[in-house]
Design an enzyme around this catalytic site. Sequence first.
Site, PDB file in Angstrom:
ATOM      1  N   GLN A   1       0.852  -1.098  -0.250  1.00  0.00           N
ATOM      2  CA  GLN A   1       0.110   0.321   0.288  1.00  0.00           C
ATOM      3  C   GLN A   1       0.660   1.774   0.148  1.00  0.00           C
ATOM      4  O   GLN A   1       1.823   1.219   0.160  1.00  0.00           O
ATOM      5  CB  GLN A   1      -0.818  -0.017   1.090  1.00  0.00           C
ATOM      6  CG  GLN A   1      -2.191  -1.357   1.324  1.00  0.00           C
ATOM      7  CD  GLN A   1      -3.210  -0.383   2.255  1.00  0.00           C
ATOM      8  OE1 GLN A   1      -3.235  -1.808   3.468  1.00  0.00           O
ATOM      9  NE2 GLN A   1      -3.737   0.300   2.490  1.00  0.00           N
ATOM     10  N   HIS A   2      -0.004   2.156   0.027  1.00  0.00           N
ATOM     11  CA  HIS A   2       0.803   3.360  -0.040  1.00  0.00           C
ATOM     12  C   HIS A   2       1.492   3.962  -1.136  1.00  0.00           C
ATOM     13  O   HIS A   2       2.118   5.115  -1.129  1.00  0.00           O
ATOM     14  CB  HIS A   2       1.417   3.920   1.592  1.00  0.00           C
ATOM     15  CG  HIS A   2      -0.173   3.541   2.763  1.00  0.00           C
ATOM     16  ND1 HIS A   2      -1.535   3.828   2.084  1.00  0.00           N
ATOM     17  CD2 HIS A   2       0.479   2.852   3.430  1.00  0.00           C
ATOM     18  CE1 HIS A   2      -1.180   3.540   3.337  1.00  0.00           C
ATOM     19  NE2 HIS A   2      -0.414   2.839   4.049  1.00  0.00           N
TER      20      HIS A   2
ATOM     21  N   ASP B   1      -2.069  -5.408   0.052  1.00  0.00           N
ATOM     22  CA  ASP B   1      -2.339  -6.217   0.314  1.00  0.00           C
ATOM     23  C   ASP B   1      -2.893  -6.813   1.353  1.00  0.00           C
ATOM     24  O   ASP B   1      -4.067  -7.464   1.647  1.00  0.00           O
ATOM     25  CB  ASP B   1      -0.502  -6.744   0.577  1.00  0.00           C
ATOM     26  CG  ASP B   1      -0.179  -5.571   1.598  1.00  0.00           C
ATOM     27  OD1 ASP B   1      -0.716  -4.660   1.427  1.00  0.00           O
ATOM     28  OD2 ASP B   1       1.592  -5.095   1.376  1.00  0.00           O
TER      29      ASP B   1
END
Length: 494
Positions: free
Chosen positions: A94-95, A254
Amino acid sequence: MPSRPARNPATAPVSAVIGVDSSTQSTKAAVVDTATGRLLAVGRAPHTVTGQGGARESDPEQWWQALRTAVAAALAESGLDPAAVTGIAVAGQQHGLVTLDAEGRPLRPALLWNDTRSAPQAAALTAALGRENWLDRTGSVPVASMTASKWQWLRENEPATAAATAAVRLPHDFLTERLTGAAVTDPGDASGTCWYDPATQGYDPELLALTGIRADMLSTVAATGATRAGHLTADAARALGLPAGIPVAAGTGDNMAAAVGLGLGAEGLLDHPVVSLGTSGTVFAATRNRPHSALLAGFAATDGTRLPLGCTLNCTLAVDKVAELLGLDREDAVPGGEAVLLPFLDGERTPDLPAASGLLHGLRHDTTRQQILGAAYEGAVVAVLRALEELPLDAPDAPLRLIGGGAKGTMWVETVRRLSGRAVILPDSGELVALGAAALAAGAATGRDPVALATEWGIGEGRELPAVPRDTATWDRVTSVLDRAAPALLTTHP
């Protein structure tokens, strides 16, 4: 994972899907029997992470090459005719901030979730609107990991690159676009940007304006992670050795994929918490309740429910480093006694201490190396379990599902049991993210709900360990040191 009934190849040819787990360190591609959920093969390929100090970067092109390598390896291991594959989906870390030029090429290495250089920008964004306003709008308070914070860092530190950026993608979006040619994400991964409002299910125009980014630079948000983002292009099909035109799901982050794999969501378990012990430590649950805590990221789940999540930066790798420094095997540990070790070796996200370092307190003449290592386990677990207490759950005594690499370690499992006082379930499957992505791919191919599919497949089934009495003395000792040390740990290093 649980065994599945054998097929008669003469009467029941296998139809398969591929779930991709593109994580910080590697890509895994799982080939899964669509009908039974049986894991047929897993291919793997490593990633390179670079950077010193707070920097953590990777080349997005390497993710694409790793995906190709992992899929090829999985197909070869499975022995399936590629024509048997009917869908594919990507779940990714992520991110991460991926910046693309007008031709869709990365302008620089991606800034990863655990890159802490954007901590000052996160603090400035928080101050601009206030914590409560951010929680109301996005469910999260900006921290260094969030994409909006990283974009602000890029604007301030590399303005020429920011000005040349035609599109911003998350890691999984980048790969899905390579598969389909379409810029598509899902509510789960979008909710980790600090640009997306789970309540309105769209990007917040005021937050985009605050950070100087346009909505047309971002991926379109599909209804769910199992929604068809498009179909495998001819170029991508040649690169992967798969049939052109098969459905590609929107995919997700994820953590959201792991939740699907565990059967968490509207068509499965609600308010049942999960603790994941990996490079980072996370705790999350699918719920219909709206979170409101600065210790949590107020994520959306990929199926439209909520997935509030607490994430620490320092978990298994940090404890392994302590073991290495002490010259011990990771399992050669005992409870810490009077010693308290906060293993914040890479700064910390929960609590929000981006400039923190490790801290050892309570050392005595009779303290052993094994106790110091045990104290590192305790410090890491307490940080995760404190976030657990903030989850807005209607089943407060539900067992913990323990996943990730740490779930294979006896000391990790026993430390979680001792400090939580809860029953613990150890799912049999070790590839929950890839299997969750496979369920999304099967959902895109068949129209079935992926959480219901994963539940039928039995991915989240496993051994349950009974609760033990909670070690409140250790809990109180660690939390007391953490609370008293926090102001000093917040001090930025020169």
